[in-house]
Design a protein around this motif. Structure first.
Motif, PDB file in Angstrom:
ATOM      1  N   UNK A  94       2.057  -4.648  13.832  1.00  0.00           N
ATOM      2  CA  UNK A  94       1.266  -3.624  14.507  1.00  0.00           C
ATOM      3  C   UNK A  94       0.688  -4.142  15.818  1.00  0.00           C
ATOM      4  N   UNK A  95       0.419  -3.222  16.734  1.00  0.00           N
ATOM      5  CA  UNK A  95      -0.235  -3.579  17.996  1.00  0.00           C
ATOM      6  C   UNK A  95      -1.661  -4.058  17.700  1.00  0.00           C
ATOM      7  N   UNK A  96      -2.199  -4.893  18.575  1.00  0.00           N
ATOM      8  CA  UNK A  96      -3.531  -5.459  18.375  1.00  0.00           C
ATOM      9  C   UNK A  96      -4.606  -4.393  18.275  1.00  0.00           C
ATOM     10  N   UNK A  97      -4.403  -3.273  18.945  1.00  0.00           N
ATOM     11  CA  UNK A  97      -5.385  -2.191  18.919  1.00  0.00           C
ATOM     12  C   UNK A  97      -5.552  -1.624  17.515  1.00  0.00           C
ATOM     13  N   UNK A 102      -8.124  -3.510  10.948  1.00  0.00           N
ATOM     14  CA  UNK A 102      -7.550  -3.695   9.614  1.00  0.00           C
ATOM     15  C   UNK A 102      -8.442  -4.559   8.730  1.00  0.00           C
ATOM     16  N   UNK A 103      -8.549  -4.164   7.471  1.00  0.00           N
ATOM     17  CA  UNK A 103      -9.268  -4.980   6.490  1.00  0.00           C
ATOM     18  C   UNK A 103      -8.385  -6.111   5.975  1.00  0.00           C
ATOM     19  N   UNK A 104      -7.087  -5.881   5.965  1.00  0.00           N
ATOM     20  CA  UNK A 104      -6.119  -6.900   5.572  1.00  0.00           C
ATOM     21  C   UNK A 104      -4.955  -6.858   6.557  1.00  0.00           C
ATOM     22  N   UNK A 105      -4.411  -8.036   6.889  1.00  0.00           N
ATOM     23  CA  UNK A 105      -3.241  -8.156   7.748  1.00  0.00           C
ATOM     24  C   UNK A 105      -2.203  -8.988   7.005  1.00  0.00           C
ATOM     25  N   UNK A 106      -0.961  -8.552   7.018  1.00  0.00           N
ATOM     26  CA  UNK A 106       0.077  -9.304   6.320  1.00  0.00           C
ATOM     27  C   UNK A 106       1.409  -8.603   6.389  1.00  0.00           C
ATOM     28  N   UNK A 107       2.370  -9.069   5.562  1.00  0.00           N
ATOM     29  CA  UNK A 107       3.649  -8.374   5.487  1.00  0.00           C
ATOM     30  C   UNK A 107       3.518  -7.227   4.486  1.00  0.00           C
ATOM     31  N   UNK A 108       4.588  -6.495   4.289  1.00  0.00           N
ATOM     32  CA  UNK A 108       4.494  -5.258   3.503  1.00  0.00           C
ATOM     33  C   UNK A 108       4.026  -5.502   2.078  1.00  0.00           C
ATOM     34  N   UNK A 109       4.579  -6.535   1.422  1.00  0.00           N
ATOM     35  CA  UNK A 109       4.200  -6.754   0.026  1.00  0.00           C
ATOM     36  C   UNK A 109       2.820  -7.379  -0.088  1.00  0.00           C
ATOM     37  N   UNK A 110       2.489  -8.270   0.816  1.00  0.00           N
ATOM     38  CA  UNK A 110       1.137  -8.837   0.809  1.00  0.00           C
ATOM     39  C   UNK A 110       0.086  -7.722   0.925  1.00  0.00           C
ATOM     40  N   UNK A 343       4.916  -8.164  18.755  1.00  0.00           N
ATOM     41  CA  UNK A 343       3.474  -8.081  18.509  1.00  0.00           C
ATOM     42  C   UNK A 343       2.968  -9.321  17.780  1.00  0.00           C
ATOM     43  N   UNK A 344       3.705  -9.752  16.751  1.00  0.00           N
ATOM     44  CA  UNK A 344       3.279 -10.941  16.005  1.00  0.00           C
ATOM     45  C   UNK A 344       3.352 -12.183  16.892  1.00  0.00           C
ATOM     46  N   UNK A 345       4.418 -12.310  17.672  1.00  0.00           N
ATOM     47  CA  UNK A 345       4.577 -13.497  18.517  1.00  0.00           C
ATOM     48  C   UNK A 345       3.431 -13.604  19.512  1.00  0.00           C
ATOM     49  N   UNK A 346       3.103 -12.512  20.186  1.00  0.00           N
ATOM     50  CA  UNK A 346       2.047 -12.579  21.179  1.00  0.00           C
ATOM     51  C   UNK A 346       0.676 -12.762  20.538  1.00  0.00           C
ATOM     52  N   UNK A 347       0.499 -12.244  19.342  1.00  0.00           N
ATOM     53  CA  UNK A 347      -0.788 -12.457  18.664  1.00  0.00           C
ATOM     54  C   UNK A 347      -0.945 -13.933  18.289  1.00  0.00           C
ATOM     55  N   UNK A 368      10.273   0.153  17.062  1.00  0.00           N
ATOM     56  CA  UNK A 368      10.056   1.537  17.490  1.00  0.00           C
ATOM     57  C   UNK A 368       9.080   2.282  16.600  1.00  0.00           C
ATOM     58  N   UNK A 369       9.191   2.058  15.293  1.00  0.00           N
ATOM     59  CA  UNK A 369       8.396   2.866  14.368  1.00  0.00           C
ATOM     60  C   UNK A 369       7.010   2.285  14.120  1.00  0.00           C
ATOM     61  N   UNK A 370       6.884   0.969  14.122  1.00  0.00           N
ATOM     62  CA  UNK A 370       5.545   0.383  14.061  1.00  0.00           C
ATOM     63  C   UNK A 370       4.715   0.853  15.255  1.00  0.00           C
ATOM     64  N   UNK A 371       5.401   1.016  16.394  1.00  0.00           N
ATOM     65  CA  UNK A 371       4.703   1.406  17.615  1.00  0.00           C
ATOM     66  C   UNK A 371       4.186   2.842  17.538  1.00  0.00           C
ATOM     67  N   UNK A 372       4.695   3.612  16.567  1.00  0.00           N
ATOM     68  CA  UNK A 372       4.224   4.989  16.395  1.00  0.00           C
ATOM     69  C   UNK A 372       2.771   5.036  15.906  1.00  0.00           C
ATOM     70  N   UNK A 373       2.307   3.948  15.278  1.00  0.00           N
ATOM     71  CA  UNK A 373       0.925   3.920  14.780  1.00  0.00           C
ATOM     72  C   UNK A 373       0.005   3.552  15.940  1.00  0.00           C
ATOM     73  N   UNK A 374      -0.544   4.549  16.563  1.00  0.00           N
ATOM     74  CA  UNK A 374      -1.429   4.401  17.718  1.00  0.00           C
ATOM     75  C   UNK A 374      -2.867   4.609  17.248  1.00  0.00           C
ATOM     76  N   UNK A 375      -3.858   3.995  17.897  1.00  0.00           N
ATOM     77  CA  UNK A 375      -5.253   4.212  17.484  1.00  0.00           C
ATOM     78  C   UNK A 375      -5.648   5.685  17.403  1.00  0.00           C
TER      79      UNK A 375
END
Length: 423
Positions: A94-97, A102-110, A343-347, A368-375
């Motif tokens: 996800x984008x940093x915004x 987020x309360x939790x950050x991780x991969x899908x299963x985490x 996004x992950x690399x730059x973070x 493309x689709x992760x980028x659809x989640x905008x603030x």
């Protein structure tokens, strides 16, 4: 040496070299009636989208013109009002915004497992893509509502294997193999329907960090494995186990017998579905050679969804969690060229300035689709919850959910390799 990369992909796109200038626009322009069905600008922009893919209703105009700070304030205020009634999950890509809230950050299963630690939450807002929200619904309690802020946040890889095509493949293969046991394995990046399919047919789910352990589990129970939807994770994992490429035919669902002869299928040990991640498909050996020429001490680390020749040329390969831990534990002053979502690399570059960290792909081209989640969508979903309204709820029907949970439970019984797959 420290990296000077702007940690925000959203901001970098405004002035940097991106794969599509439409990334500068708010993603709600894609929701306008009459717009063609598409995953949107970014890595998956050229992938064909299934006709049944969900469309997002137009984001209310009051959210479209707000500044970043105005949207952030709306999100903070709504979270404060909701308190423990809501938990926000943010995927690594996800984008940093979004990650900021987020309360939790991780991969899908985490993230799906993290949600289980908040049983008091009435709503789980999953800032990821559709299959991830489905998994959260499978693992959460019936009283909890799982919300995907933008319904159009799908996954082109997951959509490359649909239930009808997999069932047709299964019928053809079982006719050829007769009494020999074929074990279906689906990557976590697949629909709940496919997780249900493997649960019903003695199969199992895998992640990028436990794929080898899962394949070993499968071969303890059968002679062959049908692996979908990502051919690259399957090929890279099986190759590391010593399985020959001639024993890993590719199954193209649009061709008779998947484009293979009966003899090729009879020689097969792992049948690979014709699917891939468009983000990781962008990485190539020339990028690695360029990184080594510019930085002789560079450590090249890539995700196993990358093509085989890229994984072979890299120094190590592993899941997103593996990549994060490799950065965390590296001695100060290390140089990393990373092959995964930007996004992950730059973070990571921003979080670990003691290292020099850059993406193998010089072009800013996010999922493309992760980028659809905008603030804007997150603010909308949360403010609707404050008003007592649940929007964009993701639910998995019981007939699918029960066998899908069986497949997930089998996965949980398998002990993965430490931190992911490495060379």
């Amino acid at each position: 040496m420290t990296s000077t990369i702007d940690p925000s992909v959203n901001h970098a796109i405004q002035s940097g070299d991106s794969c599509n200038s439409d990334l500068k626009q708010g993603p709600w322009f894609l929701d306008t009636p009459g717009m063609p069905d598409t995953y949107g600008p970014g890595a998956s922009q050229s992938d064909p989208i299934p006709v049944h893919s969900p469309r997002q209703q137009v984001l209310p105009p009051k959210y479209q013109g707000l500044s970043d700070e105005e949207l952030h304030q709306k999100i903070r205020d709504a979270k404060a009002t909701l308190g423990d009634r809501v938990v926000i999950l943010g995927h690594f890509y996800q984008r940093d915004e979004i990650i900021a809230h987020a309360d939790f950050v991780g991969d899908s299963f985490q993230l799906a497992r993290a949600a289980k630690t908040r049983p008091e939450a009435e709503a789980i807002v999953f800032c990821g893509v559709h299959f991830m929200a489905e998994t959260a619904d499978l693992l959460s309690s019936p009283e909890q509502a799982v919300i995907l802020p933008n319904l159009a946040a799908g996954c082109s890889m997951a959509d490359m294997a649909d239930l009808d095509s997999v069932e047709d493949c299964w019928e053809q293969l079982t006719e050829i193999y007769g009494d020999e046991v074929l074990i279906p394995v689906t990557y976590m990046n697949s629909s709940a329907a496919l997780k249900g399919f493997v649960g019903q047919h003695g199969g199992i789910v895998c992640t990028s960090s436990n794929a080898r352990a899962v394949l070993e589990w499968a071969f303890e129970r059968g002679q062959r494995v049908l692996f979908f939807p990502d051919q690259h994770l399957g090929r890279n994992t099986a190759k590391a186990m010593g399985i020959g490429l001639d024993q890993m035919p590719l199954w193209n669902p649009n061709k008779p017998l998947g484009g293979n002869t009966v003899e090729e299928l009879e020689n097969a040990k792992v049948l690979l579905w014709h699917g891939f991640c468009s983000v990781h498909k962008r990485f190539n050996v020339a990028q690695i050679e360029k990184a080594r020429a510019e930085f002789p001490d560079v450590h090249v680390i890539v995700h196993p969804e990358s093509p085989m020749e890229v994984v072979d040329a890299a120094d190590s390969a592993g899941s997103t969690d593996f990549i994060v831990k490799a950065i965390q534990t590296a001695p100060a002053g290390s140089t990393f060229a990373i092959g995964t979502e930007i996004n992950l690399v730059q973070r990571l570059a921003a979080q670990y300035p003691q290292h020099h960290i850059f993406c193998l792909d010089p072009v800013i081209c996010p999922c493309s689709t992760m980028y659809r989640i905008h603030p804007g969508y997150l603010a909308w979903a949360l403010e609707e919850l404050v008003e007592g309204n649940i929007i964009n709820q993701i639910t998995v029907d019981a007939a699918t959910a029960d066998p899908a949970r069986v497949a997930l439970e089998r996965m949980l019984s398998v002990v993965p390799l430490a931190n992911g797959n490495t060379k």
